[in-house]
Write an enzyme that holds these catalytic residues in place. Structure first.
Site, PDB file in Angstrom:
ATOM      1  CB  ILE A 101      -1.006  -0.156   1.280  1.00 46.87           C
ATOM      2  CG1 ILE A 101      -1.953  -1.333   1.045  1.00 46.87           C
ATOM      3  CG2 ILE A 101      -1.648   1.242   1.507  1.00 46.87           C
ATOM      4  CD1 ILE A 101      -2.819  -1.305   2.352  1.00 46.87           C
ATOM      5  CD  GLU A 123     -10.308   0.213  13.597  1.00 50.77           C
ATOM      6  OE1 GLU A 123      -9.743   1.026  13.195  1.00 50.77           O
ATOM      7  OE2 GLU A 123     -10.715  -0.964  13.135  1.00 50.77           O
ATOM      8  NE  ARG A 180      -5.182  -3.965  11.326  1.00 51.57           N
ATOM      9  CZ  ARG A 180      -5.722  -3.797  10.079  1.00 51.57           C
ATOM     10  NH1 ARG A 180      -6.067  -2.753   9.360  1.00 51.57           N
ATOM     11  NH2 ARG A 180      -5.909  -4.958   9.444  1.00 51.57           N
ATOM     12  CB  THR A 190      -5.041   4.249   5.469  1.00 52.02           C
ATOM     13  OG1 THR A 190      -3.894   4.218   4.817  1.00 52.02           O
ATOM     14  CG2 THR A 190      -5.598   5.660   4.781  1.00 52.02           C
TER      15      THR A 190
HETATM   16  P1  NAD Z   1       2.901  -4.740   3.758  1.00 54.02           P
HETATM   17  O1  NAD Z   1       3.484  -5.784   4.489  1.00 54.02           O
HETATM   18  O2  NAD Z   1       3.199  -4.999   2.095  1.00 54.02           O
HETATM   19  O3  NAD Z   1       3.835  -3.601   4.002  1.00 54.02           O
HETATM   20  C1  NAD Z   1       4.229  -3.171   5.249  1.00 54.02           C
HETATM   21  C2  NAD Z   1       5.493  -2.359   5.163  1.00 54.02           C
HETATM   22  O4  NAD Z   1       5.970  -1.921   6.659  1.00 54.02           O
HETATM   23  C3  NAD Z   1       6.640  -3.350   4.667  1.00 54.02           C
HETATM   24  O5  NAD Z   1       7.507  -2.567   3.851  1.00 54.02           O
HETATM   25  C4  NAD Z   1       7.589  -3.491   6.196  1.00 54.02           C
HETATM   26  O6  NAD Z   1       8.900  -3.629   5.947  1.00 54.02           O
HETATM   27  C5  NAD Z   1       7.003  -1.876   6.773  1.00 54.02           C
HETATM   28  N1  NAD Z   1       7.519  -2.245   8.291  1.00 54.02           N
HETATM   29  C6  NAD Z   1       7.388  -2.974   9.272  1.00 54.02           C
HETATM   30  N2  NAD Z   1       7.836  -2.663  10.109  1.00 54.02           N
HETATM   31  C7  NAD Z   1       8.089  -1.396  10.238  1.00 54.02           C
HETATM   32  C8  NAD Z   1       8.646  -0.411  11.123  1.00 54.02           C
HETATM   33  N3  NAD Z   1       8.711  -0.766  12.333  1.00 54.02           N
HETATM   34  N4  NAD Z   1       8.812   0.882  10.555  1.00 54.02           N
HETATM   35  C9  NAD Z   1       8.770   1.143   9.327  1.00 54.02           C
HETATM   36  N5  NAD Z   1       8.040   0.358   8.404  1.00 54.02           N
HETATM   37  C10 NAD Z   1       8.140  -0.804   8.924  1.00 54.02           C
HETATM   38  O7  NAD Z   1       1.283  -4.561   4.191  1.00 54.02           O
HETATM   39  P2  NAD Z   1       0.338  -3.492   3.415  1.00 54.02           P
HETATM   40  O8  NAD Z   1      -0.295  -4.591   2.548  1.00 54.02           O
HETATM   41  O9  NAD Z   1       1.211  -2.499   2.634  1.00 54.02           O
HETATM   42  O10 NAD Z   1      -0.456  -3.028   4.529  1.00 54.02           O
HETATM   43  C11 NAD Z   1      -0.106  -1.964   5.265  1.00 54.02           C
HETATM   44  C12 NAD Z   1      -1.112  -1.764   6.431  1.00 54.02           C
HETATM   45  O11 NAD Z   1      -2.277  -1.436   5.781  1.00 54.02           O
HETATM   46  C13 NAD Z   1      -1.416  -2.982   7.356  1.00 54.02           C
HETATM   47  O12 NAD Z   1      -1.254  -2.524   8.619  1.00 54.02           O
HETATM   48  C14 NAD Z   1      -2.782  -3.385   6.871  1.00 54.02           C
HETATM   49  O13 NAD Z   1      -3.439  -3.972   8.146  1.00 54.02           O
HETATM   50  C15 NAD Z   1      -3.412  -1.914   6.711  1.00 54.02           C
HETATM   51  N6  NAD Z   1      -4.446  -1.997   5.845  1.00 54.02           N
HETATM   52  C16 NAD Z   1      -5.768  -1.028   5.818  1.00 54.02           C
HETATM   53  C17 NAD Z   1      -6.794  -1.355   5.095  1.00 54.02           C
HETATM   54  C18 NAD Z   1      -7.851  -0.243   5.385  1.00 54.02           C
HETATM   55  O14 NAD Z   1      -8.856  -0.651   4.839  1.00 54.02           O
HETATM   56  N7  NAD Z   1      -7.913   1.093   5.939  1.00 54.02           N
HETATM   57  C19 NAD Z   1      -6.898  -2.143   4.067  1.00 54.02           C
HETATM   58  C20 NAD Z   1      -5.715  -3.005   3.997  1.00 54.02           C
HETATM   59  C21 NAD Z   1      -4.580  -3.128   4.717  1.00 54.02           C
END
Ligand code: NAD
Length: 353
Positions: free
Chosen positions: A164, A271, A242, A240
């Protein structure tokens, strides 16, 4: 297909739209391997025994599966946990592993859906279209107080450049923004948009900070009083990912002191129990949330970044694919815990795809 022994799946926290998209997926050939029951309430230690007789449970973001709930599920014969979401901070994966449960999620149902929602939040707050909409409906065509800023040339900081975060960087980059990013793993695909920097520099230089890292012990309250004080005065903070990434009380203080310029939330740390339900006729005792809602420069949505037809279709299809992998004892590329197949009570039959 009549002769197949059917796997039984119970879907918790099921809304009308979940039923709609799951029923479409179930009507496809592979979907007929399972009988589905929909329950409109959350899965918890109080409701887990209702999964008796089911082989698999399907849960969403606000169904919490601690060790107690997982133990009850296991004792009632459940062997597979299917998350119809990407994040898995609400499931005790260690306990699931100890119990031999299979756990799988939907890692990337539509990164673009969430990334595009980030832009919707930012541009609504920035250009104040939500306020303009209300004014014009009452024949108030005054534009005072609706001044925004152009995005072109502004600096945007992405915290967590995964699926994302990268999709969000791609879109902001298209607006002509200067992109900075911080991640514990530096995704080389980001190089075409901008540069990785330390978190403190990102916070100090960004006009917009967008959070996209997962919620873990090390990222809980990543945005705290100290980090907020480093942020550029007047910057816009977007979450967007957590809710627990942000110390909401600290953010409230920063808004009151006019340091933080705006806040856009699709997620909120408290939430659970609030989002996805209509509380309009009740008194909400969360004073932080209710105070945040009074600011003209705060926009809060109830965890809907993913909420597109495309994502719901993908979620349903991938959830069935995960179940199929489990039933057919195939390695599942989206499993978080492999599960102990020998311990499984699931009736395994060859399934025609
Ligand atoms: P992803 O696993 O593809 O990417 C997460 C990134 O965060 C990775 O590059 C990882 O290296 C990095 N990361 C991990 N620990 C870190 C830290 N301490 N500091 C900085 N970066 C760090 O995940 P994604 O699919 O891109 O999803 C990202 C977030 O979006 C998740 O928390 C997911 O739950 C949330 N999400 C929200 C919605 C919504 O409707 N709002 C929908 C889908 C996902």
């Amino acid at each position: 297909m009549e002769s197949l022994q059917r796997t039984k799946l119970v879907v918790f926290s099921a809304k009308q739209y979940d039923r709609f998209y799951f029923d479409i997926a179930a009507s496809k050939p592979h979907g007929t391997l399972c009988d589905i029951e929909y329950l409109d309430f959350a899965l918890s230690s109080e409701t887990a025994s209702l999964a008796r007789g089911y082989d698999a449970v399907c849960i969403f973001v606000n169904d919490t599966l601690g060790k107690d709930t997982l133990t009850i599920l296991h004792a009632n014969g459940v062997r597979a946990i299917l998350l119809r979401c990407a994040g898995f901070n609400h499931v005790d994966l260690v306990a699931a592993g100890e119990l031999g449960l299979f756990v799988a999620h939907v890692p990337a149902y539509s990164p673009e859906a969430v990334a595009e929602f980030v832009i919707a939040l930012v541009q609504t707050l920035n250009r104040k279209t939500h306020r303009a909409f209300n004014r014009v409906r009452e024949a108030n065509f005054n534009i005072e107080g609706l001044i925004g800023k152009k995005l072109n040339g502004k600096t945007v900081g992405i915290v967590g450049v995964g699926r994302i975060g990268l999709a969000t960087a791609r879109i902001f980059s298209g607006f002509g923004c200067k992109m900075l990013a911080y991640d514990v793993y530096e995704n080389p695909d980001f190089a075409r948009y901008g540069q990785f920097v330390g978190l403190e520099r990102l916070l100090a230089e960004s006009d917009i900070v967008s959070l996209h890292c997962p919620l873990t012990d090390s990222t809980r309250h990543l945005i705290n009083p100290e980090m907020l004080s480093i942020m550029k005065p007047g910057a816009l903070l977007v979450n967007t990912s957590r809710g627990g990434l942000i110390d909401s009380t600290a953010v409230l203080g920063s808004l009151k002191s006019h340091h933080l310029g705006g806040l856009a939330l699709d997620v909120y740390e408290a939430e659970r129990g609030l989002f996805y339900k209509d509380h309009s006729g009740t008194i909400i005792d969360d004073d932080v949330l209710m105070r945040l809602l009074t600011f003209p420069n705060v926009l809060i949505c109830s965890h809907q970044g993913f909420f597109t037809e495309d994502a719901l279709t993908e979620i349903a299809n991938v959830t069935f694919a995960n179940l199929r992998d489990f039933v057919e004892r195939r390695p599942c590329p989206r499993s978080l815990v492999a599960g102990r197949q020998t311990d499984s009570s699931v009736k395994v039959e060859p399934v025609r795809l």
